[in-house]
Design a protein around this motif. Structure first.
Motif, PDB file in Angstrom:
ATOM      1  N   VAL A 136      53.337  42.042  34.377  1.00 49.89           N
ATOM      2  CA  VAL A 136      52.518  41.613  33.369  1.00 49.89           C
ATOM      3  C   VAL A 136      51.884  42.841  32.771  1.00 49.89           C
ATOM      4  CG1 VAL A 136      50.541  40.191  32.671  1.00 49.89           C
ATOM      5  CG2 VAL A 136      52.058  39.379  34.620  1.00 49.89           C
ATOM      6  N   ILE A 167      49.040  44.668  30.764  1.00 48.68           N
ATOM      7  CA  ILE A 167      47.382  44.435  30.234  1.00 48.68           C
ATOM      8  C   ILE A 167      47.013  45.332  29.146  1.00 48.68           C
ATOM      9  CG2 ILE A 167      45.320  44.174  31.047  1.00 48.68           C
ATOM     10  CD1 ILE A 167      46.899  42.103  32.393  1.00 48.68           C
ATOM     11  N   ILE A 205      51.457  43.577  38.141  1.00 51.84           N
ATOM     12  CA  ILE A 205      50.543  43.900  37.024  1.00 51.84           C
ATOM     13  C   ILE A 205      50.388  45.368  36.668  1.00 51.84           C
ATOM     14  CG2 ILE A 205      47.947  43.683  36.287  1.00 51.84           C
ATOM     15  CD1 ILE A 205      47.697  41.325  38.155  1.00 51.84           C
ATOM     16  N   ILE A 256      48.817  40.239  28.043  1.00 52.35           N
ATOM     17  CA  ILE A 256      47.490  39.690  28.142  1.00 52.35           C
ATOM     18  C   ILE A 256      46.456  40.940  27.645  1.00 52.35           C
ATOM     19  CG2 ILE A 256      46.087  38.831  30.286  1.00 52.35           C
ATOM     20  CD1 ILE A 256      48.307  37.165  29.592  1.00 52.35           C
ATOM     21  N   ILE A 316      42.272  42.020  28.009  1.00 54.58           N
ATOM     22  CA  ILE A 316      40.965  41.960  28.645  1.00 54.58           C
ATOM     23  C   ILE A 316      39.810  42.440  27.943  1.00 54.58           C
ATOM     24  CG2 ILE A 316      39.553  42.845  30.698  1.00 54.58           C
ATOM     25  CD1 ILE A 316      41.945  43.057  32.440  1.00 54.58           C
ATOM     26  N   LYS A 354      49.194  36.659  24.331  1.00 53.72           N
ATOM     27  CA  LYS A 354      49.178  35.130  24.374  1.00 53.72           C
ATOM     28  C   LYS A 354      47.911  34.679  25.296  1.00 53.72           C
ATOM     29  CE  LYS A 354      52.171  33.660  21.712  1.00 53.72           C
ATOM     30  NZ  LYS A 354      51.490  34.352  20.540  1.00 53.72           N
ATOM     31  N   GLY A 355      47.338  35.676  26.217  1.00 50.85           N
ATOM     32  CA  GLY A 355      46.467  35.074  27.097  1.00 50.85           C
ATOM     33  C   GLY A 355      45.154  36.336  27.162  1.00 50.85           C
ATOM     34  N   ILE A 356      44.202  35.828  27.303  1.00 55.73           N
ATOM     35  CA  ILE A 356      42.811  36.776  27.118  1.00 55.73           C
ATOM     36  C   ILE A 356      41.819  36.263  28.444  1.00 55.73           C
ATOM     37  CG2 ILE A 356      40.819  37.129  25.866  1.00 55.73           C
ATOM     38  CD1 ILE A 356      42.376  36.463  23.271  1.00 55.73           C
ATOM     39  N   ILE A 357      41.397  37.572  28.946  1.00 56.46           N
ATOM     40  CA  ILE A 357      40.299  37.185  30.117  1.00 56.46           C
ATOM     41  C   ILE A 357      39.529  37.975  29.349  1.00 56.46           C
ATOM     42  CG2 ILE A 357      39.414  37.975  32.176  1.00 56.46           C
ATOM     43  CD1 ILE A 357      42.109  37.678  33.365  1.00 56.46           C
ATOM     44  N   PHE A 391      35.321  38.965  29.667  1.00 55.51           N
ATOM     45  CA  PHE A 391      34.286  39.386  30.499  1.00 55.51           C
ATOM     46  C   PHE A 391      32.770  39.117  29.644  1.00 55.51           C
ATOM     47  CE2 PHE A 391      37.559  40.856  33.069  1.00 55.51           C
ATOM     48  CZ  PHE A 391      37.099  40.392  34.382  1.00 55.51           C
ATOM     49  N   ASN A 441      47.151  27.906  21.055  1.00 51.67           N
ATOM     50  CA  ASN A 441      48.358  28.399  21.884  1.00 51.67           C
ATOM     51  C   ASN A 441      47.849  29.686  22.459  1.00 51.67           C
ATOM     52  OD1 ASN A 441      48.450  30.150  19.683  1.00 51.67           O
ATOM     53  ND2 ASN A 441      50.568  30.086  19.617  1.00 51.67           N
ATOM     54  N   PHE A 486      45.750  31.442  25.394  1.00 53.32           N
ATOM     55  CA  PHE A 486      44.831  30.931  26.533  1.00 53.32           C
ATOM     56  C   PHE A 486      43.722  31.969  26.919  1.00 53.32           C
ATOM     57  CE2 PHE A 486      48.780  28.280  27.066  1.00 53.32           C
ATOM     58  CZ  PHE A 486      47.996  27.364  28.019  1.00 53.32           C
ATOM     59  N   VAL A 487      42.477  31.164  27.217  1.00 56.38           N
ATOM     60  CA  VAL A 487      41.237  32.124  27.234  1.00 56.38           C
ATOM     61  C   VAL A 487      40.744  31.866  28.702  1.00 56.38           C
ATOM     62  CG1 VAL A 487      39.067  32.940  26.563  1.00 56.38           C
ATOM     63  CG2 VAL A 487      40.743  32.641  24.832  1.00 56.38           C
ATOM     64  N   LYS A 488      40.344  32.845  29.581  1.00 62.84           N
ATOM     65  CA  LYS A 488      39.897  32.546  30.443  1.00 62.84           C
ATOM     66  C   LYS A 488      38.494  33.268  30.666  1.00 62.84           C
ATOM     67  CE  LYS A 488      38.728  31.857  35.015  1.00 62.84           C
ATOM     68  NZ  LYS A 488      38.843  30.878  36.150  1.00 62.84           N
ATOM     69  N   ILE A 514      35.015  34.824  32.034  1.00 62.43           N
ATOM     70  CA  ILE A 514      34.348  35.235  33.380  1.00 62.43           C
ATOM     71  C   ILE A 514      33.126  35.765  33.026  1.00 62.43           C
ATOM     72  CG2 ILE A 514      34.489  36.521  35.617  1.00 62.43           C
ATOM     73  CD1 ILE A 514      37.515  36.279  35.136  1.00 62.43           C
ATOM     74  N   TYR A 546      25.080  45.995  35.009  1.00 62.37           N
ATOM     75  CA  TYR A 546      25.386  44.826  34.124  1.00 62.37           C
ATOM     76  C   TYR A 546      24.036  44.260  33.396  1.00 62.37           C
ATOM     77  CZ  TYR A 546      27.386  40.558  32.546  1.00 62.37           C
ATOM     78  OH  TYR A 546      28.083  39.537  31.915  1.00 62.37           O
ATOM     79  N   GLU A 589      43.570  36.201  38.613  1.00 56.44           N
ATOM     80  CA  GLU A 589      42.977  35.548  37.285  1.00 56.44           C
ATOM     81  C   GLU A 589      44.208  36.061  36.137  1.00 56.44           C
ATOM     82  OE1 GLU A 589      40.559  33.672  36.860  1.00 56.44           O
ATOM     83  OE2 GLU A 589      39.424  33.924  38.614  1.00 56.44           O
ATOM     84  N   ILE A 590      44.598  37.361  36.156  1.00 57.94           N
ATOM     85  CA  ILE A 590      45.577  37.789  35.236  1.00 57.94           C
ATOM     86  C   ILE A 590      46.994  37.065  35.484  1.00 57.94           C
ATOM     87  CG2 ILE A 590      47.120  39.677  34.474  1.00 57.94           C
ATOM     88  CD1 ILE A 590      44.462  41.631  35.129  1.00 57.94           C
ATOM     89  N   LEU A 591      47.400  36.907  36.567  1.00 54.50           N
ATOM     90  CA  LEU A 591      48.461  36.391  36.929  1.00 54.50           C
ATOM     91  C   LEU A 591      48.367  34.704  36.569  1.00 54.50           C
ATOM     92  CD1 LEU A 591      49.395  37.839  40.248  1.00 54.50           C
ATOM     93  CD2 LEU A 591      50.600  38.119  38.116  1.00 54.50           C
ATOM     94  N   ILE A 620      46.407  33.411  33.995  1.00 56.18           N
ATOM     95  CA  ILE A 620      46.385  33.518  32.689  1.00 56.18           C
ATOM     96  C   ILE A 620      47.884  33.501  32.251  1.00 56.18           C
ATOM     97  CG2 ILE A 620      46.094  34.670  30.687  1.00 56.18           C
ATOM     98  CD1 ILE A 620      43.757  33.190  30.992  1.00 56.18           C
ATOM     99  N   PHE A 621      48.564  34.611  32.694  1.00 51.97           N
ATOM    100  CA  PHE A 621      49.965  34.567  32.479  1.00 51.97           C
ATOM    101  C   PHE A 621      50.965  33.546  32.662  1.00 51.97           C
ATOM    102  CE2 PHE A 621      54.238  36.434  33.624  1.00 51.97           C
ATOM    103  CZ  PHE A 621      54.711  36.856  32.089  1.00 51.97           C
ATOM    104  N   THR A 623      50.614  30.744  30.062  1.00 50.04           N
ATOM    105  CA  THR A 623      51.178  31.027  28.892  1.00 50.04           C
ATOM    106  C   THR A 623      52.691  31.015  29.088  1.00 50.04           C
ATOM    107  OG1 THR A 623      51.715  33.445  29.289  1.00 50.04           O
ATOM    108  CG2 THR A 623      49.413  32.974  28.304  1.00 50.04           C
ATOM    109  N   GLN A 627      53.102  26.629  29.531  1.00 57.08           N
ATOM    110  CA  GLN A 627      52.382  25.926  28.340  1.00 57.08           C
ATOM    111  C   GLN A 627      53.344  24.889  27.672  1.00 57.08           C
ATOM    112  OE1 GLN A 627      50.898  27.465  24.492  1.00 57.08           O
ATOM    113  NE2 GLN A 627      51.774  29.473  25.692  1.00 57.08           N
TER     114      GLN A 627
END
Lengths: 207, 207
Positions: A82, A84, A107, A146, A148, A169-172, A174, A184, A186-188, A190, B99, B195-197, B199-200, B203, B206
């Motif tokens: 993957v 990033i 990763i 992905i 971040i 296609k995927g987003i984390i 923060f 389509n 994906f969002v996680k 955190i 933070y 978390e990354i894996l 989300i991946f 995708t 889906q």
DNA sequence: TATTAATCGTTACTAATTTCACGATTTGCT
DNA sequence: AGCAAATCGTGAAATTAGTAACGATTAATA
């Protein structure tokens, strides 16, 4: 054929991590009950999850550590690496750039972007930091999948839009803010504050 | 009386954050549909969640932003300030110490601990770093409730044990390892790699 | 003041997830 | 070889979560 559920995927990733550790300790067999102890799940849950992948274990013995790990990995990760892309090289972004877990075979952090001129062209942990303006071009070039988001909340939507444009296609995310993206993607989310308040609430309302 | 579900709590925390932002924009009314748009939930889900707290909205109008926020906060957070103890002042620990979301009225980072002699007695963002040996004593003194594990995985169980001993009831574990704690201690694991894996994988699978 | 349109709150329904119970299988032991 | 003990795999039951449908309510308007 029934398709795999998100929950099963997430737990399987946990199992994989546990199995890797067991392999390091030369444990070549593991029962569902032991794996449950380690991962904090239940033995039935584990057997049910694994049953999705076919008959993997042997009664009276349990599962072969390596075999189980391989089956889960092959199905879920399919030998993919993957890639990033990171946006935002503040405190959190730097921590992510230096995160040892990303130097694995699964990763690879391949691109980092920031707005601040002062941070550009620097290199952290072997990864060069580029201006946001070049992000779409570079993300496509390095085939990141992905993204971040580690920028302040006011810029998170802007970054999300770039990510979508670049084809991620995927987003984390923060940033402590909601972002809107096509269905389509994906969002996680955190959000450290929410995670803490969540845990705290659970301690208050536990029966 | 029915008790509130974890999922409702977690979504409510998201609603609270969104409502706070709306208040900043002087929006004093909000409908379930608009809130759904913002938070990525559905209007029915939101009405259902809110219905747990009684009749809060007014038909044809929606919810009063401030009133709804207050009701959710009063129930879920009960005017508490959550006190946090941090273990591990590496890259991630430093990012947490700095933070901005923790300088709020709801969360207060009150103690930080590290093993490395070189980091001790330094101060980051107004918080002094103490040796791990003093942690049980200090955590009790400052009445921390929640602990954050930001140490390498090999030390995470050790830190978890200390946290339990010190009376912390909730733990956020950033180490990529499982920890075992008594049943009445809540643990939320946040493993960046997983978390990354995750989300991946989503995708990939889906529909 | 009656009407209309919007939105809430709730009940019934559907889907997903977890747990249970137990049969099937395999190994180790006698 | 036969038996006992452990463990898997799985269909059914129970639980939990989410969705849909719709009546009830309210404010705005004519």
């Amino acid at each position: 054929m029934k398709s795999i559920s998100r929950k099963t995927i997430d737990r399987a990733l946990l199992y994989i991590r546990a199995l890797e550790n067991l392999l390091k300790e030369k444990r070549d067999k593991i029962s569902s009950l032991e794996l449950a102890d380690i991962t904090g799940s239940s033995d039935v849950q584990i057997r049910k999850d694994i049953s999705f992948f076919g008959k993997v274990g042997t009664p009276r013995i349990g599962y072969e550590t390596k075999k189980l790990k391989d089956i889960l990995e092959n199905f879920i990760l399919q030998n993919n690496v993957v890639h990033i892309a990171l946006f935002g090289v503040g405190n959190l972004g730097k921590a992510i750039l230096k995160y040892p877990g990303f130097q694995t075979d699964k990763i690879k952090l391949v691109a980092a972007f920031d707005k601040a001129k002062s941070k550009l062209l620097k290199e952290i942990n072997g990864i060069k930091i580029y201006p946001v303006e070049r992000s779409v071009e570079l993300i496509k070039k390095v085939h990141a999948e992905i993204g971040i988001i580690a920028v302040p909340p006011r810029s998170s939507q802007e970054v999300a839009d770039i990510m979508v444009k670049a084809g991620l296609k995927g987003i984390i995310n923060f940033a402590p803010s909601c972002i809107s993206v096509p269905k389509n993607t994906f969002v996680k989310n955190i959000d450290f504050s929410i995670e803490i308040l969540s845990i705290f609430s659970h301690t208050q309302f536990q029966k």
